[in-house]
Design a protein around this motif. Structure first.
Motif, PDB file in Angstrom:
ATOM      1  N   PHE A   1       7.997   2.667   4.792  1.00  0.00           N
ATOM      2  CA  PHE A   1       7.290   3.318   5.914  1.00  0.00           C
ATOM      3  C   PHE A   1       7.687   2.786   7.288  1.00  0.00           C
ATOM      4  O   PHE A   1       7.876   3.550   8.227  1.00  0.00           O
ATOM      5  CB  PHE A   1       5.773   3.182   5.725  1.00  0.00           C
ATOM      6  N   PHE A   2       7.797   1.457   7.413  1.00  0.00           N
ATOM      7  CA  PHE A   2       8.015   0.864   8.737  1.00  0.00           C
ATOM      8  C   PHE A   2       9.510   0.741   9.013  1.00  0.00           C
ATOM      9  O   PHE A   2      10.217   0.013   8.322  1.00  0.00           O
ATOM     10  CB  PHE A   2       7.328  -0.511   8.815  1.00  0.00           C
ATOM     11  N   LYS A   3       9.987   1.466  10.029  1.00  0.00           N
ATOM     12  CA  LYS A   3      11.429   1.569  10.235  1.00  0.00           C
ATOM     13  C   LYS A   3      11.957   0.737  11.393  1.00  0.00           C
ATOM     14  O   LYS A   3      13.144   0.471  11.488  1.00  0.00           O
ATOM     15  CB  LYS A   3      11.807   3.041  10.475  1.00  0.00           C
ATOM     16  N   GLY A   4      11.109   0.356  12.324  1.00  0.00           N
ATOM     17  CA  GLY A   4      11.577  -0.395  13.485  1.00  0.00           C
ATOM     18  C   GLY A   4      10.519  -0.365  14.563  1.00  0.00           C
ATOM     19  O   GLY A   4       9.387   0.076  14.319  1.00  0.00           O
ATOM     20  N   MET A   5      10.878  -0.817  15.751  1.00  0.00           N
ATOM     21  CA  MET A   5       9.899  -0.895  16.832  1.00  0.00           C
ATOM     22  C   MET A   5       9.314   0.478  17.144  1.00  0.00           C
ATOM     23  O   MET A   5      10.046   1.384  17.541  1.00  0.00           O
ATOM     24  CB  MET A   5      10.577  -1.478  18.085  1.00  0.00           C
ATOM     25  N   TYR A   6       8.017   0.637  16.943  1.00  0.00           N
ATOM     26  CA  TYR A   6       7.311   1.908  17.160  1.00  0.00           C
ATOM     27  C   TYR A   6       7.930   3.052  16.350  1.00  0.00           C
ATOM     28  O   TYR A   6       7.813   4.219  16.718  1.00  0.00           O
ATOM     29  CB  TYR A   6       7.288   2.288  18.656  1.00  0.00           C
TER      30      TYR A   6
ATOM     31  N   ALA B   1       0.830  -1.206   0.000  1.00  0.00           N
ATOM     32  CA  ALA B   1       0.000   0.000   0.000  1.00  0.00           C
ATOM     33  C   ALA B   1       0.866   1.258   0.000  1.00  0.00           C
ATOM     34  O   ALA B   1       2.083   1.184   0.170  1.00  0.00           O
ATOM     35  CB  ALA B   1      -0.909  -0.004   1.226  1.00  0.00           C
ATOM     36  N   THR B   2       0.213   2.397  -0.198  1.00  0.00           N
ATOM     37  CA  THR B   2       0.905   3.685  -0.152  1.00  0.00           C
ATOM     38  C   THR B   2       0.294   4.525   0.971  1.00  0.00           C
ATOM     39  O   THR B   2      -0.922   4.675   1.031  1.00  0.00           O
ATOM     40  CB  THR B   2       0.753   4.437  -1.493  1.00  0.00           C
ATOM     41  N   VAL B   3       1.161   5.023   1.851  1.00  0.00           N
ATOM     42  CA  VAL B   3       0.702   5.862   2.959  1.00  0.00           C
ATOM     43  C   VAL B   3       0.757   7.318   2.506  1.00  0.00           C
ATOM     44  O   VAL B   3       1.822   7.820   2.145  1.00  0.00           O
ATOM     45  CB  VAL B   3       1.591   5.642   4.208  1.00  0.00           C
ATOM     46  N   HIS B   4      -0.415   7.960   2.514  1.00  0.00           N
ATOM     47  CA  HIS B   4      -0.471   9.381   2.134  1.00  0.00           C
ATOM     48  C   HIS B   4      -0.347  10.215   3.401  1.00  0.00           C
ATOM     49  O   HIS B   4      -1.013   9.938   4.396  1.00  0.00           O
ATOM     50  CB  HIS B   4      -1.808   9.714   1.473  1.00  0.00           C
ATOM     51  N   THR B   5       0.487  11.220   3.358  1.00  0.00           N
ATOM     52  CA  THR B   5       0.592  12.138   4.492  1.00  0.00           C
ATOM     53  C   THR B   5       0.264  13.549   4.021  1.00  0.00           C
ATOM     54  O   THR B   5       0.003  13.767   2.831  1.00  0.00           O
ATOM     55  CB  THR B   5       2.002  12.128   5.126  1.00  0.00           C
ATOM     56  N   ASN B   6       0.308  14.497   4.956  1.00  0.00           N
ATOM     57  CA  ASN B   6       0.016  15.881   4.571  1.00  0.00           C
ATOM     58  C   ASN B   6       1.119  16.484   3.714  1.00  0.00           C
ATOM     59  O   ASN B   6       0.940  17.567   3.163  1.00  0.00           O
ATOM     60  CB  ASN B   6      -0.232  16.746   5.821  1.00  0.00           C
ATOM     61  N   THR B   7       2.262  15.789   3.583  1.00  0.00           N
ATOM     62  CA  THR B   7       3.338  16.364   2.771  1.00  0.00           C
ATOM     63  C   THR B   7       3.788  15.461   1.620  1.00  0.00           C
ATOM     64  O   THR B   7       4.439  15.934   0.704  1.00  0.00           O
ATOM     65  CB  THR B   7       4.586  16.660   3.637  1.00  0.00           C
ATOM     66  N   ARG B   8       3.494  14.161   1.669  1.00  0.00           N
ATOM     67  CA  ARG B   8       4.047  13.276   0.620  1.00  0.00           C
ATOM     68  C   ARG B   8       3.318  11.935   0.629  1.00  0.00           C
ATOM     69  O   ARG B   8       2.411  11.696   1.430  1.00  0.00           O
ATOM     70  CB  ARG B   8       5.535  13.050   0.865  1.00  0.00           C
ATOM     71  N   LYS B   9       3.751  11.065  -0.279  1.00  0.00           N
ATOM     72  CA  LYS B   9       3.259   9.698  -0.321  1.00  0.00           C
ATOM     73  C   LYS B   9       4.432   8.773  -0.028  1.00  0.00           C
ATOM     74  O   LYS B   9       5.504   8.930  -0.611  1.00  0.00           O
ATOM     75  CB  LYS B   9       2.673   9.373  -1.700  1.00  0.00           C
ATOM     76  N   ILE B  10       4.211   7.812   0.880  1.00  0.00           N
ATOM     77  CA  ILE B  10       5.294   6.928   1.295  1.00  0.00           C
ATOM     78  C   ILE B  10       4.916   5.482   0.953  1.00  0.00           C
ATOM     79  O   ILE B  10       3.851   5.003   1.363  1.00  0.00           O
ATOM     80  CB  ILE B  10       5.562   7.039   2.818  1.00  0.00           C
TER      81      ILE B  10
ATOM     82  N   LEU C   1       7.618   8.644   9.298  1.00  0.00           N
ATOM     83  CA  LEU C   1       6.963   9.941   9.509  1.00  0.00           C
ATOM     84  C   LEU C   1       7.918  10.916  10.190  1.00  0.00           C
ATOM     85  O   LEU C   1       8.592  10.575  11.162  1.00  0.00           O
ATOM     86  CB  LEU C   1       5.721   9.780  10.382  1.00  0.00           C
ATOM     87  N   ASP C   2       7.977  12.138   9.662  1.00  0.00           N
ATOM     88  CA  ASP C   2       8.746  13.190  10.325  1.00  0.00           C
ATOM     89  C   ASP C   2       7.935  13.747  11.490  1.00  0.00           C
ATOM     90  O   ASP C   2       6.727  13.519  11.576  1.00  0.00           O
ATOM     91  CB  ASP C   2       9.037  14.345   9.334  1.00  0.00           C
ATOM     92  N   ASP C   3       8.594  14.491  12.363  1.00  0.00           N
ATOM     93  CA  ASP C   3       7.882  15.159  13.453  1.00  0.00           C
ATOM     94  C   ASP C   3       6.776  16.027  12.868  1.00  0.00           C
ATOM     95  O   ASP C   3       7.026  16.826  11.966  1.00  0.00           O
ATOM     96  CB  ASP C   3       8.846  16.057  14.253  1.00  0.00           C
ATOM     97  N   GLY C   4       5.583  15.845  13.379  1.00  0.00           N
ATOM     98  CA  GLY C   4       4.482  16.698  12.927  1.00  0.00           C
ATOM     99  C   GLY C   4       3.846  16.266  11.619  1.00  0.00           C
ATOM    100  O   GLY C   4       2.863  16.866  11.179  1.00  0.00           O
TER     101      GLY C   4
END
Lengths: 263, 207
Positions: free
Chosen positions: A144-149, A130-139, A153-156
């Motif tokens: 998207f998943f980088k590690g435990m929790y 899938a593609t995760v849409h954010t307020n600034t980009r599409k990931i 996503l950038d801050d904010g």
């Protein structure tokens, strides 16, 4: 729970501005965040509530994909006719999250931003590519998943929606940890336009793709082919519920069951 | 006086709420004043501040407005501010479901959400379930008739959850009922009669 300021956002832009201004945390359904705050594992000075933002709601079909708004509750995904007809595995996965009360509050965006190592939704996002849409980009899910929790996503940065490509066939099978109802191990198998994808949750510090099983299923999309792959226990979780070896064994077994369920 | 939960709760608040609560919540209970017959205002407990929120919601059909600390959980608001002590705190960690209430008709755990998350919503607690003349809701009656409770602590949450369950799955079989009650624990392990009660309640609700 420590005190905090609560601000209700009317739009995604408003929420992003409030978070930037206050350094606060977004509040989606709160099924993990409120629990963490009660235990003082999280102590945000400001919460920005997202439930009033209309543009984060809803489920729609867009071409060959199902797009689910970030604030859509698990129960809504589970009951959605559009999801059930296009990606029944996604509806079934949503219906199996937590319990009915949790499904009535918990949201897709909240689950993904939290990236609990044993959560179900990350398996669907990664398994379907899938593609995760954010307020600034599409990931892309693979980024998207980088590690435990931890996520990309950038801050904010706020998740606004997730676009799930409709697969040829897919299924999710979860071995439930009966007390928490999280996945001891969960495996999402999908046959997609770009090949077979197998995503595993609950087994390691974060959701991951089981490449050896993908390769086996690309040659022969059968339950036996999945079960025949010996999953390595290296890097998998050991806790009071199960050893890494036990989880490794479950990965191949559940992948086989998912292939059978996908039909 | 099940039908008039707010008033009934207010009448008993001093006796029920102050003595039984843990020390960190043993603040004096502010009596609820019925400003109008159809609305209830809870004021005076919290000063307005950056850490407070203004609540305006419906509880058991009555309009309620209040200023509360933003960190107030919904279950704390119901029990401590409105003296609706039918909603129980069991595990306080979102596992047991004793705190289940209906939020705009959906079963939710009131211990795992902020009162502010119910702002603008319609909340129904166990006190609001019976008819105006005190006649039990069919699900309450079924729990009584089937002896769907032992110690009774989980019962308010079980009943609220069961009402939502039947609304969503009117023809649920036993397997579905057991699956759908996953979020409600009974420490007496009286599940057999609870499941019977939900089946009987579902049949009665269909009439």
């Amino acid at each position: 729970m420590y005190s905090f300021e609560l601000k209700k956002a009317d739009s995604v832009a408003d929420a992003a501005a409030l978070i930037k201004e206050t350094g606060g945390k977004p509040l989606a359904g709160g099924q993990s965040l409120v629990a963490a705050m009660k235990m003082r594992l999280a102590q945000p000075g400001t919460l920005v509530e997202l439930s009033g933002i209309a543009e984060l709601q809803g489920i729609r079909r867009e071409g060959d994909a199902i797009v689910v708004g970030a604030m859509t509750r698990h129960a809504e995904v589970a009951a959605s006719a559009a999801v059930k007809s296009a990606i029944p595995a996604l509806a079934m996965l949503a219906e199996g999250i937590g319990d009915r009360q949790v499904r009535n509050m918990g949201t897709l965006g909240g689950s993904l931003a939290n990236n609990d190592p044993a959560a179900c939704y990350p398996a669907a996002v990664l398994g379907l590519g899938a593609t995760v849409h954010t307020n600034t980009r599409k990931i892309a899910a693979d980024e998207f998943f980088k590690g435990m929790y931890e996520t990309a996503l950038d801050d904010g940065e706020l998740i606004t929606a997730v676009s799930f490509p409709v697969p040829k066939k897919a299924a999710y099978v979860k071995f439930v940890q009966p007390a928490s109802r999280f996945a001891l191990v969960g495996v999402f198998v999908a046959q997609t336009a770009s090949g077979v994808r197998v995503a595993v949750t609950g087994a390691a510090s974060s959701v991951f793709r089981a490449r050896p099983i993908e390769e086996a299923l690309a040659k022969s999309f059968t339950a036996d082919a999945a079960r025949a792959v010996k999953t390595a226990a290296d890097g998998l979780n050991t806790d009071l519920h199960g050893s890494a070896e036990y989880r490794a064994h479950l990965v191949s077994v559940l992948a086989g069951r998912a292939v059978a369920a996908a039909g | 006086m099940l039908h008039d939960g707010l008033a009934a709760g207010a009448a008993t608040s001093a006796g029920v709420a102050t003595g039984a609560l843990p020390s960190h919540r043993s603040r004096s209970i502010l009596p609820i004043r019925n400003v109008q017959s159809s609305s209830t205002a809870v004021t005076g407990r919290f000063e307005e501040s950056p850490l407070s929120v203004q609540l305006s919601l419906s509880v058991n059909g009555r309009a309620v407005t209040a200023t509360v600390d933003a960190r107030t959980l919904l279950v704390e608001f119901l029990r401590n501010e409105l003296a609706l002590t039918g909603t129980h705190v069991g595990c306080d960690t979102g596992q047991c479901g004793a705190c289940t209430v209906l939020l705009d008709g959906r079963a939710v755990k009131a211990c795992n959400m902020l009162a502010a998350q119910a702002n603008g919503a319609k909340v129904m607690t166990i006190e609001g379930l019976a008819a105006a003349d005190g006649t039990l809701h069919p699900m309450q009656a079924a729990f009584k008739e089937c002896h769907g409770l032992q110690c009774g602590f989980c019962t308010p949450g079980m009943v609220m959850s069961a009402v939502d369950l039947v609304e969503r799955h009117p023809k649920a079989d036993e397997k579905t009922i057991r699956e759908q009650l996953e979020g409600n624990l009974c420490r007496c392990t009286g599940y057999q009669n609870i499941v019977h009660a939900v089946q009987q309640g579902a049949a009665a609700m269909a009439k």
